[in-house]
Design a protein around this motif. Structure first.
Motif, PDB file in Angstrom:
ATOM      1  N   GLY A  86       0.634  -1.358   0.085  1.00  0.00           N
ATOM      2  CA  GLY A  86      -0.028   0.074  -0.105  1.00  0.00           C
ATOM      3  C   GLY A  86       0.907   1.289  -0.163  1.00  0.00           C
ATOM      4  O   GLY A  86       1.878   1.290  -0.337  1.00  0.00           O
ATOM      5  N   GLU A 101      -0.781   7.568   1.321  1.00  0.00           N
ATOM      6  CA  GLU A 101      -1.923   8.285   0.916  1.00  0.00           C
ATOM      7  C   GLU A 101      -2.737   7.791  -0.151  1.00  0.00           C
ATOM      8  O   GLU A 101      -2.299   6.945  -0.955  1.00  0.00           O
ATOM      9  N   ASP A 102      -3.849   8.106  -0.242  1.00  0.00           N
ATOM     10  CA  ASP A 102      -4.832   7.580  -1.557  1.00  0.00           C
ATOM     11  C   ASP A 102      -4.284   8.420  -2.769  1.00  0.00           C
ATOM     12  O   ASP A 102      -3.667   9.375  -2.496  1.00  0.00           O
ATOM     13  N   GLU A 140     -11.240   7.269  -7.641  1.00  0.00           N
ATOM     14  CA  GLU A 140     -10.427   7.125  -6.512  1.00  0.00           C
ATOM     15  C   GLU A 140      -9.491   5.996  -6.606  1.00  0.00           C
ATOM     16  O   GLU A 140      -9.979   4.847  -6.891  1.00  0.00           O
ATOM     17  N   ARG A 198      -7.405   3.542  -3.910  1.00  0.00           N
ATOM     18  CA  ARG A 198      -7.429   3.060  -2.683  1.00  0.00           C
ATOM     19  C   ARG A 198      -5.985   2.498  -2.328  1.00  0.00           C
ATOM     20  O   ARG A 198      -5.705   1.622  -3.032  1.00  0.00           O
ATOM     21  N   ASN A 199      -5.457   3.016  -1.368  1.00  0.00           N
ATOM     22  CA  ASN A 199      -3.924   2.812  -0.952  1.00  0.00           C
ATOM     23  C   ASN A 199      -3.707   2.396   0.318  1.00  0.00           C
ATOM     24  O   ASN A 199      -2.591   2.068   0.744  1.00  0.00           O
ATOM     25  N   GLY A 200      -4.771   1.806   1.110  1.00  0.00           N
ATOM     26  CA  GLY A 200      -4.812   1.484   2.349  1.00  0.00           C
ATOM     27  C   GLY A 200      -3.857   0.077   2.598  1.00  0.00           C
ATOM     28  O   GLY A 200      -4.044  -0.802   1.742  1.00  0.00           O
ATOM     29  N   ASP A 202      -9.225  -6.142  -2.501  1.00  0.00           N
ATOM     30  CA  ASP A 202      -9.885  -4.888  -1.742  1.00  0.00           C
ATOM     31  C   ASP A 202      -9.726  -3.268  -2.302  1.00  0.00           C
ATOM     32  O   ASP A 202     -10.410  -2.516  -2.201  1.00  0.00           O
ATOM     33  N   ASN A 203      -8.429  -3.256  -2.710  1.00  0.00           N
ATOM     34  CA  ASN A 203      -8.192  -1.794  -3.049  1.00  0.00           C
ATOM     35  C   ASN A 203      -7.974  -1.672  -4.676  1.00  0.00           C
ATOM     36  O   ASN A 203      -8.009  -0.564  -5.294  1.00  0.00           O
ATOM     37  N   ARG A 204      -8.022  -2.659  -5.352  1.00  0.00           N
ATOM     38  CA  ARG A 204      -7.940  -2.589  -6.960  1.00  0.00           C
ATOM     39  C   ARG A 204      -8.941  -3.307  -7.761  1.00  0.00           C
ATOM     40  O   ARG A 204      -9.170  -2.527  -8.994  1.00  0.00           O
ATOM     41  N   PRO A 206     -13.538  -2.331  -5.596  1.00  0.00           N
ATOM     42  CA  PRO A 206     -13.860  -0.887  -5.755  1.00  0.00           C
ATOM     43  C   PRO A 206     -14.605  -0.477  -7.015  1.00  0.00           C
ATOM     44  O   PRO A 206     -15.532   0.423  -7.325  1.00  0.00           O
ATOM     45  N   TYR A 233       2.926   3.163  -5.084  1.00  0.00           N
ATOM     46  CA  TYR A 233       2.450   2.125  -3.974  1.00  0.00           C
ATOM     47  C   TYR A 233       3.697   1.049  -3.691  1.00  0.00           C
ATOM     48  O   TYR A 233       4.195   0.923  -4.840  1.00  0.00           O
TER      49      TYR A 233
END
Length: 266
Positions: A110, A113-114, A121, A123-125, A136-138, A141, A198
């Motif tokens: 990750g 920052e996003d 958007e 997401r980079n959590g 979950d992030n790629r 969404p 990331y």
């Protein structure tokens, strides 16, 4: 305050001319010609300070990038580099630059920052495992932004990621949006620009670079050997930029997403 005045205030030098350049989804770009004879690139936008932090992280890794001369709210100033058509040596240099970037590891998958590609958007959590990050992030969404049948296939792929992707590959520093338009060739050198950084599997950058074309053999000569199984993982990684294009540019990219889902086996 005009952009010219902002550049003059940031550098403490006069600007004789501002020339608009082609920008991206997040920022406006111009070349500032200075009264001392030099030139700088000015980028304005809501997220340019995040871009500056990414460029500085890449520079700290030893990767060739334009130098960040100034970073403030809504404005960054970058070193101006003369662009030339790519040749065999500059393609080797691009491969070597990306390999050098990927040698820098993070602690997890990750980024602090996003980010965003236009209205999309990013997401980079942080996640502890790579399949969880990719799901979950790629991929997830986009479930509400694609047709129902495609969403079901994406969700099925997410469920299978633990068997398709390595659980904990090296969390390499990634460019995050590498294609030929985000590589600046200058003589025999190559610089990485417009990052979306990331930490993750280095194969992500290679998959993106191969999505809309085949880099010449010199690129892989500069990058080095790839891990076994990379061709099987490539469509899984290419789905993310394909979904971004589908969101940004519409149904013309639906066929690309479908073909990649087919190649991924779902």
């Amino acid at each position: 305050m005009s952009l010219q005045a902002q550049v003059e205030a940031a550098l403490g030098r006069g600007v004789t001319r501002m020339v608009a350049l082609h920008g991206g989804d997040l920022s406006d770009v111009a070349r500032a010609e200075l009264d001392c004879g030099g030139q700088v690139v000015a980028k304005t936008g809501a997220m340019v300070e995040r871009e500056a932090r990414m460029l500085r992280a890449m520079q700290a890794a030893g990767t060739p990038v334009p130098g960040v001369l100034y970073a403030g709210p809504g404005l960054i100033l970058l070193e101006h580099l003369e662009e030339t058509p790519p040749g065999p040596e500059s393609w080797r240099a691009l491969g070597a630059a990306l390999a050098l970037l990927h040698q820098t590891d993070g602690e997890s998958y990750g980024w602090a920052e996003d980010y965003a590609f236009g209205p999309v958007e990013i997401r980079n959590g942080f996640k502890d495992t790579w399949p969880a990050f990719w799901a979950d992030n790629r991929l997830r969404p986009f479930l509400d932004a694609v047709p129902r049948e495609m969403a079901a296939r994406l969700e099925g792929l997410c469920a299978r990621l633990p068997e398709l992707l390595p659980e904990r590959p090296r969390p390499a520093l990634l460019h995050g949006d590498i294609w030929t338009g985000n590589a600046l060739f200058s003589g025999d050198a190559a610089y990485l620009i417009d990052p979306a950084c990331y930490h993750g599997d280095g194969e992500v950058d290679l998959a993106m670079l191969h999505l809309f074309g085949q880099p010449p053999a010199e690129f892989l000569e500069g990058y080095g050997a790839l891990r076994d199984g990379h061709e099987d993982r490539r469509p899984v990684y290419q789905l993310f930029p394909a979904l971004v294009h589908l969101r940004l540019f519409g149904a013309g990219y639906r066929g690309l997403v479908t073909r990649l889902l087919n190649r991924a086996g779902v």
